[in-house]
Enzyme design. Structure first.
Site, PDB file in Angstrom:
ATOM      1  N   GLY A  11       0.837  -1.208   0.000  1.00 27.84           N
ATOM      2  CA  GLY A  11       0.000   0.000   0.000  1.00 27.84           C
ATOM      3  C   GLY A  11       0.862   1.244   0.000  1.00 27.84           C
ATOM      4  O   GLY A  11       1.901   1.281   0.661  1.00 27.84           O
ATOM      5  N   ARG A  72       0.827  -4.942  -5.659  1.00 27.88           N
ATOM      6  CA  ARG A  72       0.826  -6.179  -4.882  1.00 27.88           C
ATOM      7  C   ARG A  72       1.091  -7.272  -5.919  1.00 27.88           C
ATOM      8  O   ARG A  72       0.490  -7.264  -6.987  1.00 27.88           O
ATOM      9  CB  ARG A  72      -0.503  -6.367  -4.175  1.00 27.88           C
ATOM     10  CG  ARG A  72      -0.860  -5.119  -3.359  1.00 27.88           C
ATOM     11  CD  ARG A  72      -1.676  -5.419  -2.145  1.00 27.88           C
ATOM     12  NE  ARG A  72      -2.229  -4.199  -1.585  1.00 27.88           N
ATOM     13  CZ  ARG A  72      -1.875  -3.673  -0.419  1.00 27.88           C
ATOM     14  NH1 ARG A  72      -0.955  -4.255   0.320  1.00 27.88           N
ATOM     15  NH2 ARG A  72      -2.440  -2.576   0.037  1.00 27.88           N
ATOM     16  N   ASP A 103       4.829  -4.755   6.112  1.00 27.70           N
ATOM     17  CA  ASP A 103       5.189  -6.093   6.579  1.00 27.70           C
ATOM     18  C   ASP A 103       5.358  -7.097   5.432  1.00 27.70           C
ATOM     19  O   ASP A 103       6.347  -7.831   5.372  1.00 27.70           O
ATOM     20  CB  ASP A 103       4.065  -6.535   7.535  1.00 27.70           C
ATOM     21  CG  ASP A 103       4.305  -7.902   8.099  1.00 27.70           C
ATOM     22  OD1 ASP A 103       5.326  -8.051   8.787  1.00 27.70           O
ATOM     23  OD2 ASP A 103       3.503  -8.805   7.838  1.00 27.70           O
ATOM     24  N   THR A 126       4.318   2.484   5.466  1.00 27.62           N
ATOM     25  CA  THR A 126       2.919   2.032   5.522  1.00 27.62           C
ATOM     26  C   THR A 126       2.161   2.926   6.493  1.00 27.62           C
ATOM     27  O   THR A 126       2.706   3.299   7.536  1.00 27.62           O
ATOM     28  CB  THR A 126       2.811   0.552   5.966  1.00 27.62           C
ATOM     29  OG1 THR A 126       1.436   0.244   6.244  1.00 27.62           O
ATOM     30  CG2 THR A 126       3.612   0.257   7.226  1.00 27.62           C
ATOM     31  N   ARG A 172      -6.704  -2.954   9.367  1.00 27.92           N
ATOM     32  CA  ARG A 172      -7.370  -4.270   9.342  1.00 27.92           C
ATOM     33  C   ARG A 172      -7.045  -5.078  10.596  1.00 27.92           C
ATOM     34  O   ARG A 172      -7.906  -5.691  11.190  1.00 27.92           O
ATOM     35  CB  ARG A 172      -6.941  -5.054   8.089  1.00 27.92           C
ATOM     36  CG  ARG A 172      -7.812  -4.763   6.875  1.00 27.92           C
ATOM     37  CD  ARG A 172      -7.191  -5.338   5.635  1.00 27.92           C
ATOM     38  NE  ARG A 172      -5.918  -4.674   5.353  1.00 27.92           N
ATOM     39  CZ  ARG A 172      -5.015  -5.107   4.491  1.00 27.92           C
ATOM     40  NH1 ARG A 172      -5.210  -6.208   3.831  1.00 27.92           N
ATOM     41  NH2 ARG A 172      -3.900  -4.436   4.275  1.00 27.92           N
TER      42      ARG A 172
END
Ligand code: ATP
Length: 320
Positions: A11, A72, A103, A126, A172
């Site tokens: 992201g 991604r 991560d 991030t 999340r």
């Protein structure tokens, strides 16, 4: 080390461009050639490698997003994909790699260094602030400031109409964006993935605050718990106060980086290149107790993020 590569992955986060600039300029300072890899690991596999010059990074310190773009890339999870990535590095004579990401991106970097011997340095980029080894990740401060800007505006209208505002922020698995925006905006309640919530308790807090003379309420909910629409619907069934949902969404990822993020970007980018220049790889850089640090990449990705319960209690004590 004479030639290094650089990519942004996962992201995007405000400050990635400032970090790209710091890596390129530091590399040039040490007499290195710096190559940018577009679209993260996908670009490494597809060989979208571009030389970066002093002027390639002009006028981007203040820009959101990432000039190198990001992706991604599932192929990077396969041995075949990883071998293609290493082939690209070898083809261009790239001896060391800087990976700016979260991560997942660090896990890719760990594979490149551990399995294929590519000296790799991770820069934590991030908005989630979900990496345990560093106090802050690049982009978190700007994202929280964006949330604050919106919550401030919501507070105006919620107070005029005596409403309850349910604000969904990103996160999340990690509640840090909710925690920090909740405390800094004066929200009464935050709901995070790390702590089980009870609607009864939330209603009790709302009623108590109204009895104490409050005209509106702000509840910040991390996306990992529930969406704002669903949360507001559930809450509305328990209260006569009018409840309104707002999902802040992707604006959290954009925008010009804050001073704090630009400072992190400059220091992280510079530290990453200093390490490579000293022939050191397989590390991640971070900040702890206001000092720039580096750590073994395998150790860093194995650490489990801990929630700051003390800050959570602070919010509960001062928001009434
Ligand atoms: P954010 O925290 O903003 O989501 P992230 O870096 O964690 O960023 P991910 O989508 O989890 O984002 O990971 C980015 C990319 O890293 C993946 O698309 C994949 O290409 C690579 N990656 C993730 N995990 C691994 C792994 N175990 N092995 C190799 N590559 C990986």
């Amino acid at each position: 080390m004479k030639r290094i590569g650089l990519l942004t992955s996962g992201g995007d986060a405000p400050g990635m461009n400032a970090a790209i600039r710091a890596v390129v300029r530091s590399g040039i300072y040490f007499g290195m050639e710096v190559y940018g890899i577009e679209r993260g690991y996908a670009g490494l596999i597809e060989d979208t490698v571009v030389p970066m010059e002093m002027r390639s990074v002009s006028n981007i310190v203040q820009a959101g997003g990432t000039k190198l773009r990001t992706a991604r890339c599932l192929e990077m999870l396969t041995v075949e994909g990883q071998k293609k990535a290493v082939d690209t590095l070898e083809k261009h004579g790239i001896e060391g790699l800087v990976v700016i990401g979260g991560d997942g991106s660090f896990r890719g970097a760990k594979v490149l260094s551990e399995k294929y011997g590519v000296p790799t340095i991770g820069i934590p980029g991030t908005i989630d602030n979900d990496l345990e080894y560093t106090d802050y990740t690049l982009g978190f401060d700007t994202a929280v400031n964006t949330c604050l800007d919106i919550i401030n505006k919501l507070r105006d209208t919620m107070t005029s109409h005596e409403r309850v505002s349910v604000v969904e922020v990103m996160g999340r698995h990690c509640g840090d964006i909710a925690l920090y925006s909740g405390i800094a905006s004066g929200a009464e309640i935050i709901v995070v993935p790390e702590i089980a919530f009870s609607m009864d308790e939330i209603v009790t807090r709302i009623n108590r605050s109204r009895a104490n003379g409050k005209h509106s309420n702000i509840i910040v909910v991390a996306e990992g718990v529930m969406g704002a629409d669903d949360f507001a619907k559930q809450l509305q069934a328990f209260t006569t106060h009018s409840v309104r949902p707002t999902c802040i969404g992707h604006v959290q990822r954009g925008g010009s980086p804050s001073m704090a993020d630009r400072m992190l970007a400059a220091q992280f980018g510079n530290k990453a290149v200093r390490l490579l220049n000293d022939g050191i790889g397989n590390r991640v850089v971070g900040i702890r107790d206001n000092k720039i640090i580096d750590m073994d990449i395998i150790e860093a990705v194995s650490m489990k993020k801990r929630f700051n319960y003390e800050l959570y209690e602070t919010l509960q004590m001062i928001s009434m």
